[in-house]
Structures are given as structure tokens and as C-alpha cells.
Design a protein around this motif. Structure first.
Motif: not given
Length: 195
Positions: A146-148, A153-156, A183-192
Motif C-alpha cells: 500500500s506504500n509502494h 526501498k528504504e532498506h534495500n 504482489i512481489i512480482q508487481e514490485h519487481i516490475k515497478a523497481g521497488n
């Protein structure tokens, strides 16, 4: 007031301290860091709502109790971030010491009961503990989603680390693991999340 009730009320007051143990995960909508009490409450409600997705037949009241007590030890042990390799090395020792002190505030049979429940959660062998672990993994994932992916990202944090953590979701719920995977796949694609 009799001694038994004094002990029970002392424990009730002691666990209020969980509200001051802040986690790395932020509340939805990029809010402040959540505390242990909020995390445990959120997990317990999620368990009730999502019980139909458990891999096995579960006693939902027991699952909810496991969710509610699993982080009480962090009052003394502190929160160990899921991706903190150094902190994870000493987590069990810190939590075992905390478990003994905090649950010893209770009358003997209640101490034994709650320690047994805490140990059940940690062992993750019963159907109830497996589903409670699924909630413990899914709840912060949903907040981070929910927080993109801000906390990742903050903790690499890498995708491999998140998948390692979510591997504990699958024994409790294949269906919810599939949701986590999406959800994980979505965030990999978004670069998060680093692939």
C-alpha cells in the motif's frame, strides 16, 4: 484483591508496553511506523477474515490468540526486522529470556499456557501456527504494498529476501502465497524490489 487477580492485572498492564514497540513497517497511506500491538491486532482480524484460505482445518480462535501473543516478548527483546541478518542471529536468545520474564507475571498455569502458545507459534508445526505465520508474513507485505514498496526501498530489500520470508506463508495458505507472489512480482516490475 487476591494474589491471582493482582498477577493477571499486572500482566495486562505489562503488555500495554507493546504499543511502544515500533516496527520497520509503516501504516498504510505512508503513515507512521506501526507498533507491535497494532500488528498483532491486524493479524488476528485478518486471520478471521481469511480463514477460508487456510490449507488445513483450523481452530480460528486459537489462531487469533497465537497472533495476539506472538510479539509480546518484543517488549523486552525489541522488534527484529525480518531482513536484519545480524538481529536474527540473537533473536531467539533475546525472546526466550523475555518470554520467561513477561509470562512469569501470570499465575503458574496461565504462564504455562501462554508459553506453550508462544512456542507453538514459533515451531510453526500445527495447522493453527502455520496459518498464524501466514498472517505474520502477509500483513506487513500488504502494508508495504500500500506504500509502494517504501520500506523495501528504504532498506534495500531484494525480491529473494521477500520470497524467503514469504516461504513461511505457503504452509499456512497456498492461496495467500499466490497473492503474495503476485504482489512481489508487481514490485519487481515497478523497481521497488531488486530482482
Amino acid at each position: 484483591m487476591d494474589e491471582r487477580l493482582k498477577k493477571q492485572l499486572a500482566f495486562a498492564l505489562e503488555i500495554d508496553k507493546a504499543k511502544n514497540i515500533f516496527r520497520q513497517t509503516h501504516l498504510s497511506g505512508n503513515g507512521r511506523n506501526e507498533n507491535d500491538a497494532e500488528h498483532s491486532w491486524h493479524m488476528a482480524i485478518m486471520a478471521y477474515l481469511l480463514k477460508e484460505y487456510a490449507n488445513e482445518t483450523i481452530d480460528i480462535a486459537r489462531v487469533m490468540l497465537l497472533c495476539l501473543i506472538h510479539d509480546i516478548v518484543e517488549i523486552d527483546a525489541g522488534d527484529t526486522y525480518a531482513y536484519d541478518a545480524d538481529g536474527l542471529k540473537t533473536q531467539k536468545q533475546r525472546e526466550d529470556k523475555a518470554k520467561e520474564r513477561i509470562f512469569s507475571l501470570l499465575p503458574a498455569e496461565q504462564k504455562a499456557e501462554l508459553i506453550a502458545l508462544f512456542d507453538e507459534f514459533e515451531a510453526a508445526e500445527t495447522a493453527e501456527a502455520k496459518f498464524a505465520h501466514a498472517m505474520d508474513n502477509l500483513q506487513p507485505l500488504l502494508l508495504n504494498h500500500s506504500n509502494h514498496g517504501g520500506d523495501w526501498k528504504e532498506h534495500n530489500v531484494t525480491a529473494a529476501q521477500v520470497y524467503q520470508r514469504q516461504s513461511g506463508t505457503k504452509p499456512g495458505s497456498e492461496k495467500l502465497f499466490a497473492v503474495a507472489d503476485g504482489i512481489i512480482q508487481e514490485h519487481i516490475k515497478a523497481g521497488n524490489l531488486k530482482a
